[in-house]
Design an enzyme around this catalytic site. Structure first.
Site, PDB file in Angstrom:
ATOM      1  N   ASP A  13       1.029  -1.056  -0.243  1.00 32.41           N
ATOM      2  CA  ASP A  13      -0.102   0.021  -0.163  1.00 32.41           C
ATOM      3  C   ASP A  13       0.546   0.859   0.005  1.00 32.41           C
ATOM      4  OD1 ASP A  13      -2.641   1.934   0.541  1.00 32.41           O
ATOM      5  OD2 ASP A  13      -1.985   1.874   2.519  1.00 32.41           O
ATOM      6  N   SER A  14       0.594   2.086  -0.052  1.00 33.31           N
ATOM      7  CA  SER A  14       1.133   3.181  -0.451  1.00 33.31           C
ATOM      8  C   SER A  14       1.492   4.165   1.293  1.00 33.31           C
ATOM      9  CB  SER A  14       0.014   4.941  -0.782  1.00 33.31           C
ATOM     10  OG  SER A  14      -0.862   4.584  -0.025  1.00 33.31           O
ATOM     11  N   CYS A  76      -3.364  -0.807  -2.487  1.00 30.83           N
ATOM     12  CA  CYS A  76      -3.940   0.675  -2.155  1.00 30.83           C
ATOM     13  C   CYS A  76      -4.722   0.618  -4.027  1.00 30.83           C
ATOM     14  CB  CYS A  76      -2.703   1.059  -2.402  1.00 30.83           C
ATOM     15  SG  CYS A  76      -2.730   3.215  -2.832  1.00 30.83           S
ATOM     16  N   GLU A 156      -5.962   9.156   9.160  1.00 37.21           N
ATOM     17  CA  GLU A 156      -4.724   8.581   9.522  1.00 37.21           C
ATOM     18  C   GLU A 156      -4.232   9.819  10.738  1.00 37.21           C
ATOM     19  OE1 GLU A 156      -1.138   8.902   6.929  1.00 37.21           O
ATOM     20  OE2 GLU A 156      -1.960   8.118   5.565  1.00 37.21           O
ATOM     21  N   CYS A 191     -11.366   3.333  -1.041  1.00 41.51           N
ATOM     22  CA  CYS A 191      -9.767   4.119  -0.094  1.00 41.51           C
ATOM     23  C   CYS A 191      -9.938   3.595   0.437  1.00 41.51           C
ATOM     24  CB  CYS A 191      -9.532   4.811  -0.049  1.00 41.51           C
ATOM     25  SG  CYS A 191      -8.828   6.183   0.314  1.00 41.51           S
ATOM     26  N   HIS A 193      -8.752   3.624   3.672  1.00 44.30           N
ATOM     27  CA  HIS A 193      -8.956   5.121   4.642  1.00 44.30           C
ATOM     28  C   HIS A 193     -10.298   4.738   5.401  1.00 44.30           C
ATOM     29  CE1 HIS A 193      -4.887   5.876   3.932  1.00 44.30           C
ATOM     30  NE2 HIS A 193      -4.599   6.253   4.555  1.00 44.30           N
TER      31      HIS A 193
HETATM   32  N1  DGL Z   1      -4.188   4.147  -0.460  1.00 41.55           N
HETATM   33  C1  DGL Z   1      -4.356   4.932  -0.832  1.00 41.55           C
HETATM   34  C2  DGL Z   1      -5.960   4.028  -1.920  1.00 41.55           C
HETATM   35  O1  DGL Z   1      -6.453   3.363  -0.772  1.00 41.55           O
HETATM   36  C3  DGL Z   1      -4.993   6.146   0.278  1.00 41.55           C
HETATM   37  C4  DGL Z   1      -3.971   6.451   0.484  1.00 41.55           C
HETATM   38  C5  DGL Z   1      -3.063   7.585  -0.321  1.00 41.55           C
HETATM   39  O2  DGL Z   1      -3.715   8.212  -1.961  1.00 41.55           O
HETATM   40  O3  DGL Z   1      -1.947   7.267  -1.075  1.00 41.55           O
HETATM   41  O4  DGL Z   1      -6.379   5.090  -2.449  1.00 41.55           O
END
Ligand code: DGL
Length: 281
Positions: A13-14, A76, A156, A191, A193
């Site tokens: 993931d990012s 992600c 976050e 997403c 989050h």
């Molecule tokens: N993990 C990213 C997503 O699911 C969200 C956070 C980011 O923008 O990196 O799209």
């Protein structure tokens, strides 16, 4: 059981958000070993171009493949939107799974009136990833997508519920509620989050709108793929989880408590550099 079955599932993931997918994998497949990589040095991906996100995803995948994994999950949504096919082409022997397909499938299963809403990062919405995936499964569907990048910071920082959060969520979701494409009955949380804000999103959308989160459906899809390739880890022991990050582990350990149901000791998190990786030919 094949020798490769004890290898970990690689998950990237990012940053921390993919821990919601890790939770679902832990719950569904408790004996699997998991290797998680959070590209915390370059988060957020959600405001970056498709070509940058694809390059980051290639580097993250290469770092995980070098450590030996039996399946790759792109946890992600932003990276799943653009990188599943490129990564599958680079690593043809490895099953590469994203979260957009399972999320779209879950949305199509749940809707009763074919009006599906999607909330995601700016990049995922602009790439039309969910819109295309849903329409491929159900050409009758009408899809309204809205970028809610601000929710990433709220999640976050642990701002998940309460009056102020609901007011922000309400403001961000107004366009979706009033777009006039018909009343949506299903909202896909596109997403990583957004499941953290689920109760606030539910309060704003009202109980007639079902919220769909792709983490569980992704875990089901992973189980199915591993089963088909006889790669399920059949051990009776609980699997191990290893964490890699590309920036200081301290923030990851702190913010992770907002997403992961198990505690993570900062000493267990290894910082790695992945930016030097070039895609293998
Ligand atoms: N993990 C990213 C997503 O699911 C969200 C956070 C980011 O923008 O990196 O799209």
């Amino acid at each position: 059981m094949s020798d490769s079955s004890s290898l970990p599932i690689g998950v990237f993931d990012s940053g921390v958000g993919g821990l919601t997918v890790l939770n679902a994998l832990r719950k569904r497949l408790p004996s699997e070993n998991l290797l998680y990589l959070g590209d915390t040095a370059r988060v957020p991906y959600g405001t970056k171009s498709a070509s940058s996100v694809t390059r980051y995803a290639e580097q993250a995948a290469t770092a995980l493949v070098e450590r030996k994994i039996k399946l790759l999950v792109i946890a992600c949504n932003t990276a799943s939107a653009v990188a599943v096919e490129p990564l599958q082409a680079i690593f043809p022997q490895l099953a590469v799974m994203g979260v957009v397909g399972p999320g779209a499938e879950a949305g199509c299963e749940v809707t009763r009136n074919n009006n599906i809403g999607v909330i995601a990062t700016e990049s995922t919405v602009n790439n039309q990833a969910y819109q295309n995936a849903i329409l491929k499964l159900n050409p009758e569907a009408s899809v309204s997508a809205e970028a809610c990048s601000l929710f990433v910071a709220l999640a976050e920082e642990g701002w998940h519920e309460g009056e102020l959060v609901e007011r922000i969520v309400d403001k961000c979701l107004q366009p979706l509620k009033h777009r006039g494409l018909g009343k949506i009955d299903t909202l896909v949380l596109g997403c990583t989050h957004f499941p953290a804000l689920k109760s606030s999103i539910a309060a704003v959308m009202g109980e007639e709108v079902a919220l769909v989160d792709s983490a569980e459906t992704t875990a089901n899809a992973v189980e199915k793929t591993l089963g088909q390739s006889k790669l399920l880890n059949l051990s009776s022991e609980k699997g191990e989880v290893e964490f890699l990050v590309t920036d200081d582990p301290l923030r990851f350990a702190r913010v992770a408590t907002n997403f992961f149901s198990e505690s993570i000791d900062v000493g267990e998190i290894q910082q790695v550099d992945i930016q030097h990786f070039n895609t293998p030919d």
